[in-house]
Write a protein that holds these residues in place. Structure first.
Motif, PDB file in Angstrom:
ATOM      1  N   LEU A 262       0.837  -1.202   0.000  1.00  0.00           N
ATOM      2  CA  LEU A 262       0.000   0.000   0.000  1.00  0.00           C
ATOM      3  C   LEU A 262       0.872   1.253   0.000  1.00  0.00           C
ATOM      4  CD1 LEU A 262      -2.898  -0.884   2.454  1.00  0.00           C
ATOM      5  CD2 LEU A 262      -2.643  -1.393   0.027  1.00  0.00           C
TER       6      LEU A 262
ATOM      7  N   PRO B 271      -2.727  -6.701  -3.447  1.00  0.00           N
ATOM      8  CA  PRO B 271      -3.322  -6.946  -2.117  1.00  0.00           C
ATOM      9  C   PRO B 271      -4.499  -7.925  -2.142  1.00  0.00           C
ATOM     10  CG  PRO B 271      -2.850  -4.626  -2.390  1.00  0.00           C
ATOM     11  CD  PRO B 271      -2.630  -5.260  -3.733  1.00  0.00           C
TER      12      PRO B 271
ATOM     13  N   THR C 298      -4.973 -10.064   1.295  1.00  0.00           N
ATOM     14  CA  THR C 298      -5.062  -8.965   2.263  1.00  0.00           C
ATOM     15  C   THR C 298      -6.426  -8.285   2.190  1.00  0.00           C
ATOM     16  OG1 THR C 298      -2.689  -8.570   2.053  1.00  0.00           O
ATOM     17  CG2 THR C 298      -3.998  -6.807   3.037  1.00  0.00           C
TER      18      THR C 298
ATOM     19  N   ARG D 124     -10.342  -4.282   3.248  1.00  0.00           N
ATOM     20  CA  ARG D 124      -9.897  -4.899   4.487  1.00  0.00           C
ATOM     21  C   ARG D 124     -11.083  -5.238   5.403  1.00  0.00           C
ATOM     22  NH1 ARG D 124      -6.494  -8.384   6.469  1.00  0.00           N
ATOM     23  NH2 ARG D 124      -6.014  -8.030   8.677  1.00  0.00           N
TER      24      ARG D 124
END
Length: 277
Positions: free
Chosen positions: A160, A218, A223, A272
């Protein structure tokens, strides 16, 4: 007196402070430590105050350039004196240092490096072709690392940080193209002045291409959830269009690019959150 108070607030650029604090909070959230509310809050405040300090000292050193490019800013219009802006910046820097001391050792190291970087950017690197852009890109990307470090997991947000850094480099180059008249008059040698506007913008386009190519990582590593792909695809589309637009209208493109980075931040948080549910 009212204009002075308003000028001090404007020196901080509250919008930028909040945005940077959100990135730090996002870094902590993505790192996955839900219980570390206290360190996360402190890290966000440190980030906001440090950005305010950096913006104020930047305005101090850029006061002659801003008289051409940004005459409505506090120092050029007389709301805050140059010495006053320097004092305000010093106060904010001191507060950031004091608060950073409450965080884990790695966070303190990152904060110290970033505070030095904020000062050297304005005094040394801003007019150096490319290096100033890279330094600002690091500073923005490091907000994620700072948030992750505050909760003890900086490695969880390295990708990120890279994405944020690359996208910031693109926006900084576009901004330099927008400001080229004032920078040239002041004798600065920014990237567009050194290699030409179109070459600089093409270099920015390459950096953005790398960021877009890396952006699915990600999700692929687990993630983030699928909603991240939807959000980041929208963010990528906005930023790609802004980059294309910058060749004809860098001022509008620079503002539009900010929307893309905001969408990317939303994608990080939403992606997330879905994984944690």
């Amino acid at each position: 007196m009212h204009d002075t108070a308003r000028g001090i607030v404007e020196l901080a650029r509250p919008g930028n402070c909040v945005a940077a604090a959100v990135l730090t909070g996002t870094g902590a959230f993505v790192a996955g430590i839900d219980a570390a509310v206290g360190p996360t809050a402190v890290a966000m405040v440190v980030t906001a105050v440090a950005v305010a300090a950096g913006n104020a000292i930047n305005d101090y050193f850029d006061r002659e350039i801003d008289a051409i490019n940004r005459p409505d800013r506090p120092i050029p219009r007389g709301a805050v004196s140059p010495r006053g802006a320097l004092a305000v910046s010093a106060g904010w820097f001191a507060l950031a240092v004091a608060l950073a001391a409450l965080l884990p050792p790695l966070s303190i190291v990152i904060a110290a490096v970033n505070l030095v970087a904020l000062v050297t950017y304005t005094t040394v690197f801003k007019g150096t072709p490319g290096l100033g852009n890279v330094l600002v890109s690091y500073l923005v990307g490091s907000t994620f690392l700072f948030g992750g470090a505050a909760v003890g997991r900086p490695t969880a947000v390295v990708v990120l940080a890279l994405l944020a850094g690359l996208s910031t480099f693109v926006r900084e180059v576009i901004k330099d193209v927008e400001d080229i008249a004032g920078d040239r008059k002041e004798g600065l040698s920014t990237l567009p002045i050194a290699i030409g506007e179109r070459r600089a913008l093409w270099l920015a386009a390459v950096a953005l291409g790398v960021a877009v190519a890396v952006s699915p990582v990600p999700y692929l590593t687990g993630t983030f959830g699928r909603i991240y792909l939807v959000g980041v695809a929208a963010a990528d589309a906005v930023m790609l269009f802004a980059c294309y637009e910058s060749f004809d209208d860098p001022a509008t493109a620079q503002r539009r690019f900010k929307y893309g980075t905001f969408l990317a931040t939303v994608a990080f948080v939403a992606g997330r959150a879905v994984v944690l549910v």
